[in-house]
Design an enzyme around this catalytic site. Structure first.
Site, PDB file in Angstrom:
ATOM      1  N   GLY A 221       0.812  -1.209   0.000  1.00 16.48           N
ATOM      2  CA  GLY A 221       0.000   0.000   0.000  1.00 16.48           C
ATOM      3  C   GLY A 221       0.845   1.259   0.000  1.00 16.48           C
ATOM      4  CB  ILE A 222       0.127   4.651  -0.366  1.00 19.71           C
ATOM      5  CG1 ILE A 222       0.969   5.908  -0.626  1.00 19.71           C
ATOM      6  CG2 ILE A 222      -1.211   4.998   0.275  1.00 19.71           C
ATOM      7  CD1 ILE A 222       0.383   6.799  -1.699  1.00 19.71           C
ATOM      8  N   GLY A 223       2.116   4.937   2.164  1.00 18.80           N
ATOM      9  CA  GLY A 223       2.348   5.501   3.483  1.00 18.80           C
ATOM     10  C   GLY A 223       3.792   5.333   3.901  1.00 18.80           C
ATOM     11  N   GLY A 224       4.123   5.858   5.073  1.00 15.83           N
ATOM     12  CA  GLY A 224       5.498   5.820   5.557  1.00 15.83           C
ATOM     13  C   GLY A 224       6.024   4.415   5.744  1.00 15.83           C
ATOM     14  CG  LEU A 225       5.105   0.083   8.067  1.00 17.98           C
ATOM     15  CD1 LEU A 225       6.564  -0.010   8.478  1.00 17.98           C
ATOM     16  CD2 LEU A 225       4.186  -0.338   9.216  1.00 17.98           C
ATOM     17  CD  GLU A 246      -6.301  -1.772  -2.991  1.00 22.23           C
ATOM     18  OE1 GLU A 246      -7.233  -2.585  -3.063  1.00 22.23           O
ATOM     19  OE2 GLU A 246      -6.261  -0.862  -2.156  1.00 22.23           O
ATOM     20  N   GLY A 344      -8.851  -2.943  -0.527  1.00 25.65           N
ATOM     21  CA  GLY A 344      -8.685  -4.342  -0.889  1.00 25.65           C
ATOM     22  C   GLY A 344      -8.039  -5.173   0.194  1.00 25.65           C
TER      23      GLY A 344
END
Length: 449
Positions: A221-225, A246, A344
């Protein structure tokens, strides 16, 4: 067929497109990076001329003009399938008529085909027409064709800066199949700033990367982690990784340029990086443009549990907001405060565990420090009222924080509680043990972590 002639016959302006909207209409307004900005502005400018217009969109990387145009909610109401940070502000602010539509992302095409209110207009940003009369919207293949099929009129906002995302299906439309086109102001692509990461994210990322193997197919996915995980993969010696996700984000580009991704070990879509939509930096869009290695496809294919399960050694890596001591996860809300959406996550959690050699990993930072300097645990005894569970405890496989990683499949409630306390920040552990005891899921033989 004379495509140029058809183009000229169907050419209008953004203002004329917005003028077609009538009282009571539902409007489909693109998705993510291909939200049609000029149409958005033109419709918002008509706010006092219309009543009960309902707009559907999602993952909008700026404050949508139609969302903030009407504080009364009587003229234009905005609805999001999956909230970005700006949409979240609209939804949580009672001043605006903005609402969330709870649905699994993979279900969108079917919902639009069978149950959704028919839209008067579906409009999306596209690349310029090619010599065959086609317009590409592969950066948001997503549910676009389904939205077209459920609309009375199809209108395209043409932007010369939109990349051509190739390699897949349901990622283009021909001039003969649309009602109107208009040329945009050719504004820059809508970008999402890359979330920064620090030491905690890097520690969690290393635990995740440690259980990856050569030839794995990755969802991220998206984000810092997730960015930290992508960075660690790029620096690793992993080989022949595949992509089936996705959302296509900058972390994948970083991994690909580092030589970690070939897709040659995938047993379907071999050699292709498969995704439903992309959002990120301009460098990401430049990488996507005309790149046959990538595969833009509709979300009901990309996120289908059966398709995911058919990919051997599939690894889903999803970041969540909270985990409770029963192993239940939430990626959608904290109490009644809306954050994002189901997306998702559940499909990939289920599909990854069904995959031969697959692993589902839930990742989060164990705690946060509030404005008063108090450390708040993201591992909680039970969810606060209003918190939406994205996956239940029986779905949970691996959970990783900066404190470690644990496989939760088959653990008893007291074993799971002990493991989750071990993944919590040390400052929060004693209180979590006390709460686990009150819940009846802490045995006297459990370790005092």
């Amino acid at each position: 067929m004379d495509y140029k002639k058809l183009y000229e016959e169907k050419l209008i302006t953004a203002k004329e497109a917005a003028a077609m909207v009538k009282d009571g209409d539902w409007i489909e307004m693109g998705w993510a990076a291909l939200t049609p900005v000029d149409f958005d502005k033109a419709l918002a400018a008509r706010v006092d001329e219309v009543k009960d217009v309902k707009v559907r969109g999602g993952v909008v990387p700026y404050m949508p003009y139609v969302g903030a145009a009407d504080p009364t909610g009587e003229h234009i109401t905005y609805h999001s399938w999956h909230a970005s940070g700006t949409e979240r502000k609209l939804i949580n602010n009672n001043k605006y008529g903005a609402y969330f539509m709870p649905i699994k992302y993979s279900e969108l095409p079917r919902y639009l085909a069978e149950n959704a209110d028919k839209a008067a207009i579906s409009v999306i940003q596209v690349s310029p027409m090619d010599k065959h009369g086609n317009f590409n919207f592969g950066v948001s293949a997503s549910h676009t064709i389904a939205s077209f099929q459920n609309s009375d009129k199809i209108i395209l906002e043409i932007n010369e800066n939109v990349p051509r995302a190739l390699g897949g299906f349901e990622n283009f439309i021909n001039i003969k199949d649309v009602d109107y086109v208009y040329e945009s102001s050719n504004y820059p692509m809508l970008t999402l700033p890359s979330a920064k990461f620090g030491e905690e994210e890097l520690k969690a990322a290393k635990y995740v990367v440690d259980i990856l193997r050569d030839g794995d197919t990755i969802q991220l996915g998206i984000g810092g982690l997730p960015n930290a995980i992508g960075s660690q993969i790029a620096k690793s010696d992993l080989k022949d990784l595949g992509v089936h996700s996705e959302m296509y984000v900058d972390a994948f580009r970083e991994m690909a340029l580092a030589g970690r991704i070939t897709g040659l070990k995938k047993n379907i879509d071999i050699g292709r990086q498969t995704y439903a939509f992309a959002a990120g930096s301009q460098e990401l869009y430049d990488y996507i443009d005309d790149n046959e290695e990538l595969m833009a496809a509709p979300v009901d294919y990309v996120n289908d549990v059966g398709v995911v399960a058919s990919l051997d050694n599939f690894v889903s890596i999803n970041t969540v907001l909270q985990v409770d001591l029963w192993g239940q996860i939430s990626a959608e809300s904290v109490g009644t405060k809306h954050i994002s959406g189901a997306g998702g996550a559940l499909d990939f959690v289920l599909g990854a565990y069904r995959s031969k050699g697959g692993r589902s990993i839930i990742s989060l930072i164990s705690s946060r420090v509030n404005k008063d300097g108090k450390r708040i645990s993201n591992i909680v005894p039970t969810f606060a009222p209003g918190t939406q569970a994205t996956a239940v405890r029986s779905n949970t496989h691996y959970i990783a924080t900066e404190q470690g990683i644990v496989n939760f499949k088959g653990l008893t409630t007291w074993q799971a509680a002990e493991a989750l306390v071990s993944l919590a920040h040390p400052d929060n552990r004693d209180e979590l043990i006390k709460q686990a005891e009150e819940l009846g899921i802490w045995r006297n033989t459990n370790k005092r972590i």
